[in-house]
Design an enzyme around this catalytic site. Structure first.
Site, PDB file in Angstrom:
ATOM      1  N   ASP A  11      -5.006   1.018  -5.599  1.00 32.51           N
ATOM      2  CA  ASP A  11      -3.975   0.831  -4.576  1.00 32.51           C
ATOM      3  C   ASP A  11      -4.683   0.329  -3.326  1.00 32.51           C
ATOM      4  O   ASP A  11      -5.917   0.301  -3.264  1.00 32.51           O
ATOM      5  CB  ASP A  11      -3.264   2.164  -4.289  1.00 32.51           C
ATOM      6  CG  ASP A  11      -2.184   2.021  -3.220  1.00 32.51           C
ATOM      7  OD1 ASP A  11      -1.431   1.028  -3.268  1.00 32.51           O
ATOM      8  OD2 ASP A  11      -2.104   2.886  -2.322  1.00 32.51           O
ATOM      9  N   SER A  12      -3.880  -0.020  -2.321  1.00 29.69           N
ATOM     10  CA  SER A  12      -4.487  -0.429  -1.054  1.00 29.69           C
ATOM     11  C   SER A  12      -5.121   0.770  -0.338  1.00 29.69           C
ATOM     12  O   SER A  12      -5.978   0.585   0.513  1.00 29.69           O
ATOM     13  CB  SER A  12      -3.415  -1.039  -0.148  1.00 29.69           C
ATOM     14  OG  SER A  12      -2.421  -0.075   0.125  1.00 29.69           O
ATOM     15  N   TYR A  43      -1.178  -3.856   2.306  1.00 28.05           N
ATOM     16  CA  TYR A  43      -0.843  -5.027   1.490  1.00 28.05           C
ATOM     17  C   TYR A  43       0.544  -5.583   1.846  1.00 28.05           C
ATOM     18  O   TYR A  43       0.816  -6.752   1.642  1.00 28.05           O
ATOM     19  CB  TYR A  43      -0.813  -4.639   0.007  1.00 28.05           C
ATOM     20  CG  TYR A  43      -2.158  -4.627  -0.706  1.00 28.05           C
ATOM     21  CD1 TYR A  43      -3.369  -4.681  -0.027  1.00 28.05           C
ATOM     22  CD2 TYR A  43      -2.191  -4.556  -2.104  1.00 28.05           C
ATOM     23  CE1 TYR A  43      -4.574  -4.660  -0.714  1.00 28.05           C
ATOM     24  CE2 TYR A  43      -3.394  -4.542  -2.797  1.00 28.05           C
ATOM     25  CZ  TYR A  43      -4.583  -4.593  -2.102  1.00 28.05           C
ATOM     26  OH  TYR A  43      -5.763  -4.576  -2.788  1.00 28.05           O
ATOM     27  N   CYS A  74       0.297   0.379  -7.229  1.00 26.93           N
ATOM     28  CA  CYS A  74       0.715  -0.303  -6.007  1.00 26.93           C
ATOM     29  C   CYS A  74       1.917  -1.184  -6.365  1.00 26.93           C
ATOM     30  O   CYS A  74       1.803  -2.063  -7.232  1.00 26.93           O
ATOM     31  CB  CYS A  74      -0.446  -1.153  -5.495  1.00 26.93           C
ATOM     32  SG  CYS A  74       0.010  -2.212  -4.125  1.00 26.93           S
ATOM     33  N   ASN A  75       3.035  -0.922  -5.722  1.00 27.70           N
ATOM     34  CA  ASN A  75       4.247  -1.706  -6.024  1.00 27.70           C
ATOM     35  C   ASN A  75       4.142  -3.136  -5.520  1.00 27.70           C
ATOM     36  O   ASN A  75       4.720  -4.048  -6.110  1.00 27.70           O
ATOM     37  CB  ASN A  75       5.461  -1.045  -5.374  1.00 27.70           C
ATOM     38  CG  ASN A  75       5.840   0.235  -6.067  1.00 27.70           C
ATOM     39  OD1 ASN A  75       6.578   0.220  -7.041  1.00 27.70           O
ATOM     40  ND2 ASN A  75       5.315   1.359  -5.601  1.00 27.70           N
ATOM     41  N   GLU A 153      -1.220   6.421   6.462  1.00 25.25           N
ATOM     42  CA  GLU A 153      -2.682   6.247   6.439  1.00 25.25           C
ATOM     43  C   GLU A 153      -3.344   6.885   7.661  1.00 25.25           C
ATOM     44  O   GLU A 153      -4.521   7.205   7.622  1.00 25.25           O
ATOM     45  CB  GLU A 153      -3.045   4.762   6.346  1.00 25.25           C
ATOM     46  CG  GLU A 153      -2.778   4.139   4.975  1.00 25.25           C
ATOM     47  CD  GLU A 153      -3.785   4.539   3.885  1.00 25.25           C
ATOM     48  OE1 GLU A 153      -4.885   5.004   4.205  1.00 25.25           O
ATOM     49  OE2 GLU A 153      -3.438   4.363   2.689  1.00 25.25           O
ATOM     50  N   CYS A 185       7.192   2.191  -3.067  1.00 27.84           N
ATOM     51  CA  CYS A 185       5.829   2.114  -2.521  1.00 27.84           C
ATOM     52  C   CYS A 185       5.195   3.457  -2.848  1.00 27.84           C
ATOM     53  O   CYS A 185       5.796   4.511  -2.591  1.00 27.84           O
ATOM     54  CB  CYS A 185       5.871   1.881  -1.014  1.00 27.84           C
ATOM     55  SG  CYS A 185       4.240   2.014  -0.234  1.00 27.84           S
ATOM     56  N   HIS A 187       2.928   5.016  -1.491  1.00 31.17           N
ATOM     57  CA  HIS A 187       2.610   5.870  -0.333  1.00 31.17           C
ATOM     58  C   HIS A 187       3.755   6.851  -0.023  1.00 31.17           C
ATOM     59  O   HIS A 187       3.521   7.913   0.537  1.00 31.17           O
ATOM     60  CB  HIS A 187       2.390   5.009   0.919  1.00 31.17           C
ATOM     61  CG  HIS A 187       1.023   4.417   1.034  1.00 31.17           C
ATOM     62  ND1 HIS A 187       0.600   3.369   0.258  1.00 31.17           N
ATOM     63  CD2 HIS A 187      -0.030   4.727   1.852  1.00 31.17           C
ATOM     64  CE1 HIS A 187      -0.645   3.041   0.601  1.00 31.17           C
ATOM     65  NE2 HIS A 187      -1.055   3.857   1.559  1.00 31.17           N
TER      66      HIS A 187
HETATM   67  N1  DGL Z   1       1.033   1.644  -1.867  1.00 31.70           N
HETATM   68  C1  DGL Z   1       1.270   0.256  -2.001  1.00 31.70           C
HETATM   69  C2  DGL Z   1       2.599  -0.073  -2.608  1.00 31.70           C
HETATM   70  O1  DGL Z   1       3.055   0.675  -3.434  1.00 31.70           O
HETATM   71  C3  DGL Z   1       0.777  -0.638  -0.889  1.00 31.70           C
HETATM   72  C4  DGL Z   1       1.294  -0.379   0.480  1.00 31.70           C
HETATM   73  C5  DGL Z   1       0.617  -1.273   1.535  1.00 31.70           C
HETATM   74  O2  DGL Z   1      -0.614  -1.331   1.544  1.00 31.70           O
HETATM   75  O3  DGL Z   1       1.357  -1.892   2.303  1.00 31.70           O
HETATM   76  O4  DGL Z   1       3.199  -1.078  -2.331  1.00 31.70           O
END
Ligand code: DGL
Length: 265
Positions: A11-12, A43, A74-75, A153, A185, A187
């Site tokens: 993931d990011s 991301y 990561c979506n 974060e 997402c 997160h």
């Molecule tokens: N956790 C990631 C997702 O599911 C990336 C979120 C990000 O870095 O903007 O999209």
């Protein structure tokens, strides 16, 4: 391919830890390699070309590790990079993203769903396209939530500011008869207490991590790659600052463990 190889997860940042925890619970004898691309976080505000390039760089790194399967936790990457795999050289391991396992298990059981996700994921229309392809009667209400990943974060999980921002994002969804909310997402499960407080009690939470774990289990079983005994180990890597990611692990993963640096840039 040996069933003793670890499973790669990336993931990011700390979002994929919500997937990792589910995978560890469902696949207790598997080892994992977790890569957090924190140097290029978030991301969600990157271009499709950047997101695709990051995916290929990470997949290449995972190839050399090596791993037996890649979980795209990561979506944003699942929405933008995974569709390009059909046209590019195949990877030497199976790849499981967030969207296909979720869509195949939820599309038929709902008529109206909400989606909260990054800007890039919403713009890609990936959830919408896939859900509608499976069930054309389903309506999806998507909300981009660009402020949430930076808040998470920076460990800002329960402040008045975060609560107000979550409320602002979810309010338009409350105008629709949504039966469930997709965490688009990885997160966002870190904000589950706030989100659940705002959603009407009858709305289900749809967390792709649960469906990814089912898909991984089924694939590993079918291909005789499942590890059913022995010790499991998870190792962590980051493209950013290892000490910082170690602090994040304490908060979001509940364990203190070493983190190694990866240099892509
Ligand atoms: N956790 C990631 C997702 O599911 C990336 C979120 C990000 O870095 O903007 O999209």
């Amino acid at each position: 391919m040996s069933h003793n190889l670890p499973i790669g997860v990336f993931d990011s940042g700390v979002g994929g830890l919500t997937v990792l925890k589910t995978l560890e619970a469902q696949l207790p004898h598997e080892s994992f390699v977790y890569l957090a691309d924190t140097a290029r976080l978030p991301y969600g505000d990157k271009t499709p070309q950047q997101i695709i390039a990051y995916f290929h760089e990470i997949a290449e790194w995972m190839k050399n590790h090596p791993i037996k399967m890649l979980m795209v936790a990561c979506n944003t990457s699942s929405s933008l990079a995974l569709p390009t795999l059909e046209t590019l050289e195949d990877l030497p391991f199976p790849v499981i993203g967030t969207i296909q396992p979720t869509v195949s298990r939820v599309a038929f059981s709902h008529r109206c769903l909400g989606l909260i996700a990054t800007q890039a994921t919403v713009q890609s229309g990936a959830f919408e396209k896939n859900l509608k392809a499976s069930n054309s009667n389903l309506s999806l209400h998507s909300i981009p939530c660009p402020k949430l990943v930076p808040l998470i974060e920076s460990y800002n999980l329960n402040s008045e500011e975060t609560r107000a921002i979550v409320y602002e994002y979810l309010s338009p969804l409350l105008q629709h008869p949504i039966e469930g909310l997709i965490y688009g997402c990885t997160h966002y499960p870190h904000l589950s207490p706030l989100i659940k407080n705002i959603l009407p009690p009858q709305s289900a939470i749809i967390n792709p991590a649960d469906y990814m774990a089912l898909e991984a289990l089924s694939f590993l079983r079918t291909h005789n790659l499942l590890k059913t005994s022995g010790l499991a180990e998870t190792t962590f890597y980051t493209t950013g600052c290892p000490q910082h990611f170690q602090s994040s692990l304490k908060i979001f993963y509940g364990k203190v463990t070493s983190v190694q640096k990866v240099n892509f840039l």
